[in-house]
Design a protein around this motif. Structure first.
Motif, PDB file in Angstrom:
ATOM      1  N   ALA A 130     -16.251  16.087  97.046  1.00  0.00           N
ATOM      2  CA  ALA A 130     -17.586  15.956  97.639  1.00  0.00           C
ATOM      3  C   ALA A 130     -17.998  14.492  97.735  1.00  0.00           C
ATOM      4  CB  ALA A 130     -18.595  16.746  96.805  1.00  0.00           C
ATOM      5  N   ILE A 131     -17.662  13.731  96.690  1.00  0.00           N
ATOM      6  CA  ILE A 131     -17.958  12.294  96.732  1.00  0.00           C
ATOM      7  C   ILE A 131     -17.165  11.632  97.856  1.00  0.00           C
ATOM      8  CG2 ILE A 131     -17.707  10.128  95.459  1.00  0.00           C
ATOM      9  CD1 ILE A 131     -18.264  11.684  92.900  1.00  0.00           C
ATOM     10  N   VAL A 132     -15.894  12.022  97.987  1.00  0.00           N
ATOM     11  CA  VAL A 132     -15.056  11.459  99.060  1.00  0.00           C
ATOM     12  C   VAL A 132     -15.664  11.787 100.425  1.00  0.00           C
ATOM     13  CG1 VAL A 132     -12.809  11.629 100.191  1.00  0.00           C
ATOM     14  CG2 VAL A 132     -12.943  11.495  97.699  1.00  0.00           C
ATOM     15  N   ARG A 133     -16.087  13.019 100.599  1.00  0.00           N
ATOM     16  CA  ARG A 133     -16.669  13.410 101.880  1.00  0.00           C
ATOM     17  C   ARG A 133     -17.926  12.593 102.181  1.00  0.00           C
ATOM     18  NH1 ARG A 133     -19.983  18.632 101.731  1.00  0.00           N
ATOM     19  NH2 ARG A 133     -21.243  17.050 100.676  1.00  0.00           N
ATOM     20  N   ASP A 134     -18.796  12.442 101.178  1.00  0.00           N
ATOM     21  CA  ASP A 134     -20.025  11.679 101.414  1.00  0.00           C
ATOM     22  C   ASP A 134     -19.731  10.217 101.726  1.00  0.00           C
ATOM     23  OD1 ASP A 134     -21.544  13.908 101.033  1.00  0.00           O
ATOM     24  OD2 ASP A 134     -21.922  13.504  98.900  1.00  0.00           O
ATOM     25  N   LEU A 135     -18.761   9.627 101.041  1.00  0.00           N
ATOM     26  CA  LEU A 135     -18.414   8.232 101.315  1.00  0.00           C
ATOM     27  C   LEU A 135     -17.815   8.068 102.714  1.00  0.00           C
ATOM     28  CD1 LEU A 135     -16.893   7.104  97.878  1.00  0.00           C
ATOM     29  CD2 LEU A 135     -19.047   6.350  98.911  1.00  0.00           C
ATOM     30  N   VAL A 136     -16.950   9.000 103.096  1.00  0.00           N
ATOM     31  CA  VAL A 136     -16.345   8.932 104.435  1.00  0.00           C
ATOM     32  C   VAL A 136     -17.423   9.085 105.503  1.00  0.00           C
ATOM     33  CG1 VAL A 136     -14.774  10.079 106.037  1.00  0.00           C
ATOM     34  CG2 VAL A 136     -14.082   9.689 103.671  1.00  0.00           C
ATOM     35  N   ASP A 137     -18.354   9.983 105.297  1.00  0.00           N
ATOM     36  CA  ASP A 137     -19.443  10.164 106.260  1.00  0.00           C
ATOM     37  C   ASP A 137     -20.316   8.918 106.356  1.00  0.00           C
ATOM     38  OD1 ASP A 137     -18.531  12.700 106.798  1.00  0.00           O
ATOM     39  OD2 ASP A 137     -19.980  13.712 105.479  1.00  0.00           O
ATOM     40  N   SER A 138     -20.554   8.273 105.220  1.00  0.00           N
ATOM     41  CA  SER A 138     -21.397   7.077 105.243  1.00  0.00           C
ATOM     42  C   SER A 138     -20.744   5.947 106.023  1.00  0.00           C
ATOM     43  CB  SER A 138     -21.690   6.619 103.804  1.00  0.00           C
ATOM     44  OG  SER A 138     -20.498   6.198 103.154  1.00  0.00           O
ATOM     45  N   TYR A 139     -19.414   5.933 106.087  1.00  0.00           N
ATOM     46  CA  TYR A 139     -18.701   4.936 106.886  1.00  0.00           C
ATOM     47  C   TYR A 139     -18.384   5.456 108.292  1.00  0.00           C
ATOM     48  CZ  TYR A 139     -17.946   1.839 102.905  1.00  0.00           C
ATOM     49  OH  TYR A 139     -18.132   0.960 101.849  1.00  0.00           O
ATOM     50  N   GLN A 140     -18.950   6.615 108.636  1.00  0.00           N
ATOM     51  CA  GLN A 140     -18.731   7.231 109.945  1.00  0.00           C
ATOM     52  C   GLN A 140     -17.247   7.438 110.228  1.00  0.00           C
ATOM     53  OE1 GLN A 140     -20.771   4.791 112.825  1.00  0.00           O
ATOM     54  NE2 GLN A 140     -22.807   5.402 112.114  1.00  0.00           N
ATOM     55  N   GLY A 141     -16.530   7.855 109.193  1.00  0.00           N
ATOM     56  CA  GLY A 141     -15.109   8.142 109.320  1.00  0.00           C
ATOM     57  C   GLY A 141     -14.848   9.629 109.490  1.00  0.00           C
ATOM     58  N   GLN A 142     -13.589   9.998 109.534  1.00  0.00           N
ATOM     59  CA  GLN A 142     -13.178  11.393 109.697  1.00  0.00           C
ATOM     60  C   GLN A 142     -12.262  11.773 108.543  1.00  0.00           C
ATOM     61  OE1 GLN A 142     -11.403  12.086 113.534  1.00  0.00           O
ATOM     62  NE2 GLN A 142     -12.984  10.937 114.638  1.00  0.00           N
ATOM     63  N   LEU A 143     -12.474  12.978 108.020  1.00  0.00           N
ATOM     64  CA  LEU A 143     -11.656  13.500 106.931  1.00  0.00           C
ATOM     65  C   LEU A 143     -11.196  14.892 107.313  1.00  0.00           C
ATOM     66  CD1 LEU A 143     -10.441  13.482 104.084  1.00  0.00           C
ATOM     67  CD2 LEU A 143     -12.690  14.214 103.218  1.00  0.00           C
ATOM     68  N   THR A 144      -9.885  15.081 107.366  1.00  0.00           N
ATOM     69  CA  THR A 144      -9.330  16.388 107.738  1.00  0.00           C
ATOM     70  C   THR A 144      -8.321  16.827 106.691  1.00  0.00           C
ATOM     71  OG1 THR A 144      -7.610  15.337 109.085  1.00  0.00           O
ATOM     72  CG2 THR A 144      -9.651  15.985 110.211  1.00  0.00           C
ATOM     73  N   VAL A 145      -8.162  18.165 106.563  1.00  0.00           N
ATOM     74  CA  VAL A 145      -7.211  18.770 105.619  1.00  0.00           C
ATOM     75  C   VAL A 145      -6.278  19.673 106.409  1.00  0.00           C
ATOM     76  CG1 VAL A 145      -6.918  20.115 103.528  1.00  0.00           C
ATOM     77  CG2 VAL A 145      -8.972  18.718 103.836  1.00  0.00           C
ATOM     78  N   SER A 146      -4.992  19.570 106.113  1.00  0.00           N
ATOM     79  CA  SER A 146      -4.001  20.414 106.775  1.00  0.00           C
ATOM     80  C   SER A 146      -2.806  20.567 105.842  1.00  0.00           C
ATOM     81  CB  SER A 146      -3.580  19.806 108.120  1.00  0.00           C
ATOM     82  OG  SER A 146      -3.012  18.527 107.930  1.00  0.00           O
ATOM     83  N   ARG A 147      -1.764  21.182 106.339  1.00  0.00           N
ATOM     84  CA  ARG A 147      -0.546  21.361 105.527  1.00  0.00           C
ATOM     85  C   ARG A 147       0.454  20.275 105.903  1.00  0.00           C
ATOM     86  NH1 ARG A 147       1.629  24.810 102.125  1.00  0.00           N
ATOM     87  NH2 ARG A 147      -0.199  26.159 102.328  1.00  0.00           N
TER      88      ARG A 147
END
Length: 514
Positions: free
Chosen positions: A482-499
């Motif tokens: 959750a911290i990672v997601r909030d930090l990525v959003d604050s930098y207007q980045g993208q975070l994706t999960v896959s296999r």
């Protein structure tokens, strides 16, 4: 097509605009100056030629005599070119013929034949020359004229073609009014020649049979014909010199203007370079030694940077003090032996929320434009330390990092992001973790993969919520992602999960603008 698309982008550059305008100024203005000078020189040379021909006319008039309505000319003229056959300078005198003259109705072809015959006879005086007639029509003076005299330089030259052309056009061989001169051009023996004609009249007073005075007139026209070769040579020589020096001047002006623009725009280039250094985290302030126009801008930017850095430092210090002040009461509450399990869980939840919110508040994403850290500086430390923690079973972290990749943000935020993701990967992995960092198309791409069981697709969204933990993770409180997601959003980045296709486990991919 690609160049056409780049043209509007190029015009947004001040340097490109100045260079293009300077080049257009030189490449357009100098050719216009060259054409203007060339035309002016032609007019000047032609004017000089006309004056020269006028002078020759006056020299002919000075030696011309009329006796009993007969034209008398010397055998040899003072200007030697009139005496040399085909010298390029010729003189010709024509006189009008009365309509009642026998040859007044001769056609142009008859005149041409007679003129060729006349050219073969060299005479010393006009009286001994056969008269050659031409019915030359002039718009202002319709009359029949004959060649009364010609210079020795005309011997061997066929004037029939030139005069025949003049007869048909009624303009090439000029027929000016009395006391006037007229300038024209003709083709003689296939070469261009200049012609200047001047009409004059001798007036004498004679007595008739009754003894009464009677005024008689002898009108005639003097033609001076000159080869244009000298005129053309002068023009060609001037053209060569003019355009040679204009090209040299053009190259010199372009070089000077480019050097001048480079020197003038050098402070802007330095300002751009220093801003890039601040943006990449290699510098903290601008050098204030700029020209007057830019010095104020540099000072204001430095003031803004200092103010922002001081405010961020005070903000972080205040948050650190708040966290420290909350730890002690929470620790006291957690140490109570009679605390129920529900109360203990709530205290842990409060502790997690406080830690999460403090991490979000301390993020430097809002000021990331002037921050920058090399990814390799953070990743190397994590790759060295994490295998020491996860030694049973031993986890191997493979690092494939672009050494020049830069994260436009704070080093602590990048540490928090990579630390949480690598920590979760090590928890889920069986033996291998892969970290890849590269820069493509102005984007920073960070990929973390493991060889664990992976994450169920249904949990790809839930794992980023506070308190939610994937079943493969046996440790932690579930707030790291959750911290990672909030930090990525604050930098207007993208975070994706896959296999992961390489290792078979989970694959986390981060994308940031650079």
């Amino acid at each position: 097509m690609h160049r056409i698309k780049r043209l509007p982008q190029l015009m947004h550059s001040l340097k490109a605009r100045l260079i293009i305008s300077a080049m257009l100024l030189v490449l357009v203005l100098l050719p216009i100056v060259g054409v203007t000078l060339n035309d002016a020189f032609k007019l000047q040379v032609k004017s000089a030629s006309v004056k020269e021909l006028k002078a020759y006319v006056y020299s002919i008039l000075a030696v011309t005599e009329v006796d009993n309505q007969q034209l008398l000319m010397p055998e040899v003229l003072l200007e030697n070119q009139f005496n040399v056959i085909q010298s390029g300078l010729y003189a010709l005198i024509t006189v009008p013929v009365k309509p009642s003259a026998p040859l007044a109705t001769d056609t142009t072809d008859n005149f041409a034949a007679k003129l060729v015959e006349n050219n073969a006879i060299e005479s010393k005086a006009v009286e001994s020359q056969p008269t050659t007639l031409v019915q030359q029509t002039n718009p202002s003076n319709n009359s029949t004229r004959k060649v009364a005299w010609r210079s020795n330089s005309l011997l061997g030259i066929d004037l029939s073609a030139a005069i025949t052309t003049a007869v048909h056009t009624a303009a090439i061989f000029p027929q000016p009014e009395k006391g006037q001169g007229q300038f024209s051009e003709i083709m003689l023996n296939g070469e261009p020649h200049l012609v200047y004609g001047f009409s004059a009249s001798f007036e004498t007073e004679q007595f008739n049979k009754l003894g009464q005075p009677q005024l008689t007139r002898f009108p005639f026209t003097v033609y001076i014909i000159k080869d244009q070769s000298d005129y053309q040579l002068q023009v060609e020589a001037f053209n060569q010199q003019l355009w040679r020096w204009l090209l040299i001047l053009m190259a010199a002006l372009l070089s000077i203007q480019l050097l001048w623009l480079w020197w003038t725009l050098k402070p802007l280039t330095r300002l751009q370079r220093e801003l890039a250094a601040i943006e990449n985290g290699h510098a903290k302030q601008l050098d204030e030694h700029y020209p007057t126009e830019l010095n104020a801008v540099a000072k204001q930017l430095n003031t803004l940077l200092n103010t922002e850095q001081n405010q961020r430092k005070r903000y972080r210090n205040a948050l650190a003090d708040l966290a420290h002040s909350l730890k002690t009461p929470l620790a006291v509450i957690q140490s109570q032996k009679d605390l129920s399990p529900q109360s203990f869980e709530q205290v842990n939840q409060i502790n997690r929320i406080i830690g999460h919110q403090l991490k979000r508040a301390q993020s430097a994403a809002g000021s990331a434009w002037h921050l920058g850290v090399a990814v390799v500086e953070v990743s190397d430390k994590l790759v060295r330390n994490l295998p020491k923690i996860y030694c049973q079973p031993r986890i191997t972290i493979t690092e494939d990092v672009d050494r020049k990749a830069v994260f436009k943000g704070d080093a602590s935020d990048l540490t928090e992001i990579l630390g949480n993701l690598l920590d979760n990967a090590c928890k889920a992995a069986n033996a291998q973790v892969l970290l890849q960092v590269k820069t493509e198309q102005a984007q920073l791409m960070i990929t973390i993969e493991d060889d664990g069981m992976g994450i169920d697709e249904a949990l790809h969204t839930q794992i980023f919520e506070r308190g939610t933990r994937a079943d493969t993770y046996q440790q932690g409180h579930g707030i790291g992602l959750a911290i990672v997601r909030d930090l990525v959003d604050s930098y207007q980045g993208q975070l994706t999960v896959s296999r992961s296709t390489a290792l078979g486990g989970a694959k986390f991919q981060l994308i940031f603008a650079v």
